[in-house]
Scaffold this active site. Structure first.
Site, short mmCIF file in Angstrom:
data_model
loop_
_atom_site.label_atom_id
_atom_site.label_comp_id
_atom_site.label_asym_id
_atom_site.label_seq_id
_atom_site.Cartn_x
_atom_site.Cartn_y
_atom_site.Cartn_z
N LYS A 22 0.83 -1.20 0.00
CA LYS A 22 0.00 0.00 0.00
C LYS A 22 0.87 1.25 0.00
CE LYS A 22 -2.80 2.61 3.38
NZ LYS A 22 -1.77 3.59 3.76
N ASN A 23 1.85 1.31 0.89
CA ASN A 23 2.62 2.53 1.08
C ASN A 23 3.63 2.78 -0.03
OD1 ASN A 23 1.28 3.14 3.45
ND2 ASN A 23 2.76 2.09 4.75
N ARG A 92 -4.95 10.28 3.41
CA ARG A 92 -3.82 11.15 3.67
C ARG A 92 -2.87 11.24 2.48
NH1 ARG A 92 -2.25 15.12 7.32
NH2 ARG A 92 -0.02 15.37 7.08
N CYS A 116 -6.35 8.26 8.61
CA CYS A 116 -6.57 7.72 9.94
C CYS A 116 -6.23 8.75 11.01
CB CYS A 116 -5.69 6.48 10.15
SG CYS A 116 -6.33 5.00 9.36
N ARG A 121 -0.08 14.90 12.31
CA ARG A 121 0.48 14.81 10.96
C ARG A 121 0.17 16.06 10.13
NH1 ARG A 121 -0.27 8.76 8.61
NH2 ARG A 121 -2.44 9.32 8.45
N PRO A 122 0.56 17.24 10.58
CA PRO A 122 0.24 18.45 9.82
C PRO A 122 0.97 18.48 8.49
CG PRO A 122 1.83 18.94 11.55
CD PRO A 122 1.38 17.51 11.77
N ILE A 123 0.39 19.18 7.53
CA ILE A 123 1.02 19.24 6.20
C ILE A 123 1.89 20.47 6.05
CG2 ILE A 123 -0.91 17.98 5.19
CD1 ILE A 123 -1.69 20.66 3.83
N LEU A 125 4.87 21.08 6.88
CA LEU A 125 6.24 20.80 6.42
C LEU A 125 6.26 20.51 4.92
CD1 LEU A 125 9.11 20.67 7.41
CD2 LEU A 125 8.78 18.25 7.97
N ASP A 305 3.66 1.20 12.28
CA ASP A 305 2.51 0.47 11.75
C ASP A 305 2.38 -0.93 12.35
OD1 ASP A 305 1.59 2.52 10.23
OD2 ASP A 305 2.32 1.75 8.31
N ARG A 396 -8.75 -0.26 3.97
CA ARG A 396 -7.85 0.72 3.40
C ARG A 396 -6.49 0.12 3.08
NH1 ARG A 396 -6.28 5.02 6.78
NH2 ARG A 396 -5.27 5.70 4.86
#
Length: 415
Positions: A22-23, A92, A116, A121-123, A125, A305, A396
């Site tokens: 997936k990743n 995400r 999730c 996890r702010p964007i 950056l 994970d 997912r």
């Protein structure tokens, strides 16, 4: 009903093939936007996150064709369209489209991405890095618009290691003018897969697998066919299920070379593992556990994970242990649900303390992807019937967790 029903207490026996990652699939699919042509992605897992990514690509004018795990993406008719908010909002990884679209079209407007609820996890950056590459960004309450006449190479000194920011910076840099340096760069196998895909398409990237990536911008990339590697997290989940049930299973295509920290921990906690050319054979019954403490971290450390599935292993070990979570601040959402099953777990700050306890079947609720899969693992190992609701979280990242576990002898069904 959006749930799975598990009749627990059975040892797992048999074999299953590990799906594509997936990743790795999601950033690689985003990377196809950089290529004016047709790319073919093999071993692309049939999971809901990939489905949403393909919807996003279609909304941008791409022609997408899927035959099983083979995905064909034609970006020749790429246009500036609004991306469907329901796909952006639930996934995400939609932020990955930002760097690729800016490199290809020079302008992007999108809502803030979702996913999730495992941490902030702010964007910011992501946006800061792109601003350093010459992007003008205007934000509002629901989203932002980003625009550039030409991306420019720069030195990106990140305040901490971030997989997503590293991927986005790579996607922006491969067609940028000049040289881009990313440090510290994430070293995850999925980063390596993205770089390998781009290299086959003509990108120039040095330092793959290290914490410093150097990307030399090129004028164009060409179409390519690429096979996605197997999913190390899915393999680790089924490994933990075998450890919990005391079974013996073979995981075909499990990427053992990318699972060293997990496999070492599994052996310390009682599993016996044999390495074959086409996978790994796991016997979860041979030894007593000697590992009582885990700490997550960036690759090659123990992956965040895998924290939830191994929390279940610890809870069922009959001994005390603790897990320190150093990546996401809200990754212990599984704890109240495990306690409904009889677990003795308390959380203080970023550490979970696991006491000796006997678990039982219960109705529990998945609140995020990996925690949901871990609840299924717990249900497999305990006596009685359990129901795990909110199956859509599990879907997912797991191609067909019910089928895969049935292949391993589990009594599990959709509910």
């Amino acid at each position: 009903m959006d749930a799975v029903r598990i009749y627990g207490g059975k040892c797992l026996e048999g074999q299953t093939t590990i799906q594509g990652s997936k990743n790795a699939s999601l950033p690689i699919l985003a990377a196809t936007l950089l290529i004016n042509g047709i790319c073919e992605i093999e071993n692309c897992p049939e999971i809901s996150d990939v489905y949403h990514m393909l919807r996003l690509l279609k909304s941008l004018g791409c022609e997408v064709e899927r035959k099983g795990t083979l995905v064909r993406v034609n970006t020749e008719k790429l246009s500036e369209c609004d991306m469907p908010s329901d796909s952006v909002g639930v996934m995400r990884s939609s932020i990955m489209l930002l760097g690729a679209l800016l490199a290809r079209t020079g302008r992007v407007c999108m809502e803030y991405p979702g996913g999730c609820v495992i941490g902030s996890r702010p964007i910011n950056l992501h946006l800061q890095s792109l601003r350093k590459m010459g992007v003008v960004i205007e934000e509002n309450e629901t989203g932002f618009c980003a625009e550039t006449s030409r991306l420019r190479g720069t030195v990106l000194k990140l305040p901490f290691v971030s997989v997503g920011v590293t991927e986005n910076a790579i996607l922006a840099a491969v067609l940028a003018e000049g040289e881009t340096v990313i440090k510290p760069a994430a070293r995850e196998p999925e980063i390596q897969a993205l770089c390998e895909f781009l290299q086959r398409a003509g990108a120039k990237i040095d330092g793959i697998g290290s914490n410093c990536l150097v990307i030399h911008g090129v004028n164009r990339l060409h179409a390519v066919r690429y096979r996605v590697p197997a999913d190390r997290i899915v393999a680790g989940t089924y490994l933990s299920a075998c450890m919990c049930t005391g079974g013996r299973i073979f995981l075909r295509d499990a990427p053992a070379h990318h699972m060293e920290s997990v496999l070492n921990c599994a052996v310390e906690m009682g599993a016996a593992i044999e390495y074959e050319t086409d996978g790994i054979l796991i016997n979860g019954r041979d030894h007593e556990a000697t590992c009582h403490m885990l700490a997550t971290g960036c690759y090659p450390a123990f992956p965040t994970d895998m924290q939830s599935p191994f929390m279940v292993v610890m809870a069922l070990s009959g001994q005390r242990g603790c897990i320190e979570e150093t990546v996401f601040e809200n990754r212990f959402r599984i704890v109240p649900e495990l306690c409904k099953m009889g677990a003795d777990i308390t959380v203080h700050g970023n550490t979970a303390y696991i006491g000796s306890s006997k678990l039982h079947g219960a109705i529990v609720q998945a609140e995020e992807l990996r925690g949901g899969a871990a609840l299924v693992v717990a249900a497999l190992a305990v006596e009685g019937t359990s129901i795990v609701t909110n199956r859509h979280y599990i879907d997912r990242g797991y191609e067909d967790i019910v089928l895969s576990l049935r292949q391993l002898g589990a009594s599990i069904e959709l509910a």
